[in-house]
Design an enzyme around this catalytic site. Structure first.
Site, PDB file in Angstrom:
ATOM      1  N   SER A  18       0.803  -1.230   0.000  1.00 10.28           N
ATOM      2  CA  SER A  18       0.000   0.000   0.000  1.00 10.28           C
ATOM      3  C   SER A  18       0.836   1.280   0.000  1.00 10.28           C
ATOM      4  CB  SER A  18      -0.970  -0.004   1.182  1.00 10.28           C
ATOM      5  OG  SER A  18      -1.932  -1.020   0.992  1.00 10.28           O
ATOM      6  N   LYS A  67     -10.641  -5.761   9.853  1.00 11.60           N
ATOM      7  CA  LYS A  67     -11.711  -5.110   9.082  1.00 11.60           C
ATOM      8  C   LYS A  67     -13.037  -5.022   9.859  1.00 11.60           C
ATOM      9  CE  LYS A  67      -9.812  -5.804   4.524  1.00 11.60           C
ATOM     10  NZ  LYS A  67      -9.984  -6.311   3.171  1.00 11.60           N
ATOM     11  N   ASP A 104     -13.768  -3.179  -1.163  1.00 10.19           N
ATOM     12  CA  ASP A 104     -13.263  -4.484  -1.635  1.00 10.19           C
ATOM     13  C   ASP A 104     -14.086  -5.036  -2.793  1.00 10.19           C
ATOM     14  OD1 ASP A 104     -11.077  -4.749   0.010  1.00 10.19           O
ATOM     15  OD2 ASP A 104     -12.098  -5.973   1.513  1.00 10.19           O
ATOM     16  N   GLY A 129     -14.582 -19.697   1.151  1.00  4.73           N
ATOM     17  CA  GLY A 129     -14.316 -18.810   2.287  1.00  4.73           C
ATOM     18  C   GLY A 129     -15.553 -18.014   2.641  1.00  4.73           C
ATOM     19  N   ALA A 130     -15.637 -17.653   3.906  1.00  5.41           N
ATOM     20  CA  ALA A 130     -16.785 -16.850   4.367  1.00  5.41           C
ATOM     21  C   ALA A 130     -16.319 -15.872   5.441  1.00  5.41           C
ATOM     22  CB  ALA A 130     -17.882 -17.766   4.913  1.00  5.41           C
ATOM     23  N   GLY A 132     -13.962 -12.113   6.291  1.00  2.00           N
ATOM     24  CA  GLY A 132     -14.178 -10.690   5.985  1.00  2.00           C
ATOM     25  C   GLY A 132     -14.136 -10.399   4.497  1.00  2.00           C
ATOM     26  N   ALA A 133     -13.186 -10.985   3.788  1.00  2.00           N
ATOM     27  CA  ALA A 133     -13.064 -10.692   2.354  1.00  2.00           C
ATOM     28  C   ALA A 133     -14.247 -11.252   1.580  1.00  2.00           C
ATOM     29  CB  ALA A 133     -11.755 -11.262   1.821  1.00  2.00           C
TER      30      ALA A 133
HETATM   31  P1  NDP Z   1     -10.470 -13.907   7.396  1.00  2.00           P
HETATM   32  O1  NDP Z   1      -9.478 -14.287   8.434  1.00  2.00           O
HETATM   33  O2  NDP Z   1     -11.607 -13.024   7.734  1.00  2.00           O
HETATM   34  O3  NDP Z   1     -11.116 -15.247   6.758  1.00  2.00           O
HETATM   35  C1  NDP Z   1     -10.283 -16.311   6.373  1.00  2.00           C
HETATM   36  C2  NDP Z   1     -11.085 -17.347   5.609  1.00  2.00           C
HETATM   37  O4  NDP Z   1     -10.184 -18.329   5.090  1.00  2.00           O
HETATM   38  C3  NDP Z   1     -12.104 -18.079   6.459  1.00  2.00           C
HETATM   39  O5  NDP Z   1     -13.239 -18.346   5.655  1.00  2.00           O
HETATM   40  C4  NDP Z   1     -11.353 -19.376   6.814  1.00  2.00           C
HETATM   41  O6  NDP Z   1     -12.210 -20.450   7.103  1.00  2.00           O
HETATM   42  C5  NDP Z   1     -10.617 -19.626   5.528  1.00  2.00           C
HETATM   43  N1  NDP Z   1      -9.428 -20.488   5.661  1.00  2.00           N
HETATM   44  C6  NDP Z   1      -8.256 -20.173   6.265  1.00  2.00           C
HETATM   45  N2  NDP Z   1      -7.383 -21.205   6.144  1.00  2.00           N
HETATM   46  C7  NDP Z   1      -8.025 -22.192   5.452  1.00  2.00           C
HETATM   47  C8  NDP Z   1      -7.644 -23.493   5.010  1.00  2.00           C
HETATM   48  N3  NDP Z   1      -6.430 -24.006   5.259  1.00  2.00           N
HETATM   49  N4  NDP Z   1      -8.560 -24.213   4.325  1.00  2.00           N
HETATM   50  C9  NDP Z   1      -9.782 -23.708   4.067  1.00  2.00           C
HETATM   51  N5  NDP Z   1     -10.197 -22.473   4.464  1.00  2.00           N
HETATM   52  C10 NDP Z   1      -9.322 -21.727   5.149  1.00  2.00           C
HETATM   53  O7  NDP Z   1      -9.583 -13.287   6.212  1.00  2.00           O
HETATM   54  P2  NDP Z   1     -10.104 -12.304   5.062  1.00  2.00           P
HETATM   55  O8  NDP Z   1     -11.414 -12.814   4.609  1.00  2.00           O
HETATM   56  O9  NDP Z   1     -10.011 -10.901   5.498  1.00  2.00           O
HETATM   57  O10 NDP Z   1      -8.984 -12.490   3.916  1.00  2.00           O
HETATM   58  C11 NDP Z   1      -8.972 -13.640   3.093  1.00  2.00           C
HETATM   59  C12 NDP Z   1      -7.925 -13.468   1.991  1.00  2.00           C
HETATM   60  O11 NDP Z   1      -8.308 -12.451   1.071  1.00  2.00           O
HETATM   61  C13 NDP Z   1      -6.542 -13.067   2.519  1.00  2.00           C
HETATM   62  O12 NDP Z   1      -5.581 -13.831   1.832  1.00  2.00           O
HETATM   63  C14 NDP Z   1      -6.412 -11.611   2.132  1.00  2.00           C
HETATM   64  O13 NDP Z   1      -5.072 -11.237   1.903  1.00  2.00           O
HETATM   65  C15 NDP Z   1      -7.204 -11.583   0.824  1.00  2.00           C
HETATM   66  N6  NDP Z   1      -7.717 -10.238   0.511  1.00  2.00           N
HETATM   67  C16 NDP Z   1      -7.233  -9.600  -0.605  1.00  2.00           C
HETATM   68  C17 NDP Z   1      -7.682  -8.339  -0.936  1.00  2.00           C
HETATM   69  C18 NDP Z   1      -7.154  -7.661  -2.160  1.00  2.00           C
HETATM   70  O14 NDP Z   1      -7.356  -6.444  -2.304  1.00  2.00           O
HETATM   71  N7  NDP Z   1      -6.547  -8.379  -3.070  1.00  2.00           N
HETATM   72  C19 NDP Z   1      -8.678  -7.629  -0.110  1.00  2.00           C
HETATM   73  C20 NDP Z   1      -9.155  -8.419   1.009  1.00  2.00           C
HETATM   74  C21 NDP Z   1      -8.653  -9.658   1.312  1.00  2.00           C
HETATM   75  P3  NDP Z   1     -12.726 -20.720   8.613  1.00  2.00           P
HETATM   76  O15 NDP Z   1     -13.906 -19.800   8.811  1.00  2.00           O
HETATM   77  O16 NDP Z   1     -13.105 -22.153   8.602  1.00  2.00           O
HETATM   78  O17 NDP Z   1     -11.567 -20.412   9.521  1.00  2.00           O
END
Ligand code: NDP
Length: 275
Positions: A18, A67, A104, A129-130, A132-133
């Site tokens: 950033s 977030k 986003d 995934g479910a 924040g993103a």
């Molecule tokens: P969160 O921590 O809010 O959510 C993480 C998610 O990933 C959950 O659904 C979690 O599942 C799942 N997860 C984590 N590890 C595993 C695994 N080994 N197998 C299966 N599911 C898994 O993170 P965010 O939602 O904020 O971010 C997610 C990704 O998106 C990050 O990599 C982030 O960098 C990217 N991102 C990119 C952006 C961009 O501008 N390019 C903007 C926003 C995010 P569970 O609920 O079961 O733990």
């Protein structure tokens, strides 16, 4: 006059792109600004944000894992932030309170459709995934006219909660992670998990994808390698990581703060010379 202060809050945050992105945008308009990374743990985050704005900060980006906390700190929320329940941009209000924005979803859509050429209309989409993103982009996928959205999350409760919040039973459903082999075949898989960032891999069934489908990973760089390599092996025609999304969301934050929308193209080519 002192230089305007901006920052991105996260944990970890040291490798954030950033600062480079915002300085490159600022150079397009001859704007001088200071843009720092601020590493704050979950416990430190609220006080760190208050201190930054009390000291005159003009705007902040917020990333993993803050977030939802950023949303809670603000007293005004844009509709996109309110429906997601998360914020990636904070701006100060004249009376010292904060306004929360979520760019986003709109940033992802612009990258997906304009830069990557992915047509979303009437498509069947699988969202992995479910967190924040995923919450930040799910409504925008529906707004873009997709036919169906299936949400699969490792912990089913979060997928069920997001599905209920989307409130569109004709188009939105869930799939258990263990039953992913039966989920498809989707036209587009959006990986919104943090598995790549955390150094893990997703263990997806090889039969999930049909030839010619598209795969998009919100993670970028090395964090997206595992999912995108799986996608190519499984026959995906188009694959893209989230670098373009990062740039588009940053551009929208920049416009909020400076009233000018930067050109993301040259900055994309600077960060990815092979493009
Ligand atoms: P969160 O921590 O809010 O959510 C993480 C998610 O990933 C959950 O659904 C979690 O599942 C799942 N997860 C984590 N590890 C595993 C695994 N080994 N197998 C299966 N599911 C898994 O993170 P965010 O939602 O904020 O971010 C997610 C990704 O998106 C990050 O990599 C982030 O960098 C990217 N991102 C990119 C952006 C961009 O501008 N390019 C903007 C926003 C995010 P569970 O609920 O079961 O733990």
């Amino acid at each position: 006059m002192s230089v305007q202060q901006f920052a991105v809050f996260g944990h970890p945050i040291r490798h954030s792109l950033s600062p480079r992105i915002h300085q490159a945008f600022a150079a397009q308009f001859d704007i001088a600004l200071d843009y720092q990374t601020i590493d704050a743990t979950t416990e430190e985050f609220p006080a760190a944000v208050q201190r930054f704005f009390a000291d005159g900060g003009r705007g902040a980006n917020v990333t993993l894992p803050h977030k939802a906390a950023a949303f809670a700190l603000a007293t005004e929320h844009t509709p996109a932030a309110r429906r997601a329940g998360t914020a990636n941009v904070l701006t100060p209000l004249p009376d010292g309170r904060l306004a929360a924005h979520n760019t986003d979803g709109i940033g992802m859509l612009r990258d997906m459709t304009v830069r990557q050429g992915i047509d979303l209309r009437d498509r069947h989409v699988l969202l992995l995934g479910a967190g924040g993103a995923a919450r930040g982009v799910a409504w925008n996928l529906l707004d873009a006219g997709i036919a169906t959205l299936v949400i699969a999350n490792r912990s089913p409760d979060a997928a069920n909660a997001l599905t209920a919040a989307l409130d569109d039973p004709a188009r939105v459903g869930t799939c258990r992670w263990e039953a992913l082999a039966d989920a498809g075949p989707p036209d587009l898989i959006v990986n919104a998990t943090s598995a790549g960032v955390l150094g893990g891999s997703l263990q997806l069934p090889p039969t999930l994808l049909r030839d010619g489908a598209s795969c998009y990973d919100l993670s970028y760089g090395a964090a997206a390698n595992s999912f995108l390599a799986w996608a190519r092996n499984a026959g995906a025609r188009r694959t893209a990581d989230g670098l373009g999304m990062l740039l588009e969301t940053a551009a929208d934050a920049f416009e909020l703060w400076h009233g000018r929308l930067p050109d993301t193209g040259p900055v994309y080519r600077m960060l990815r010379p092979s493009s």
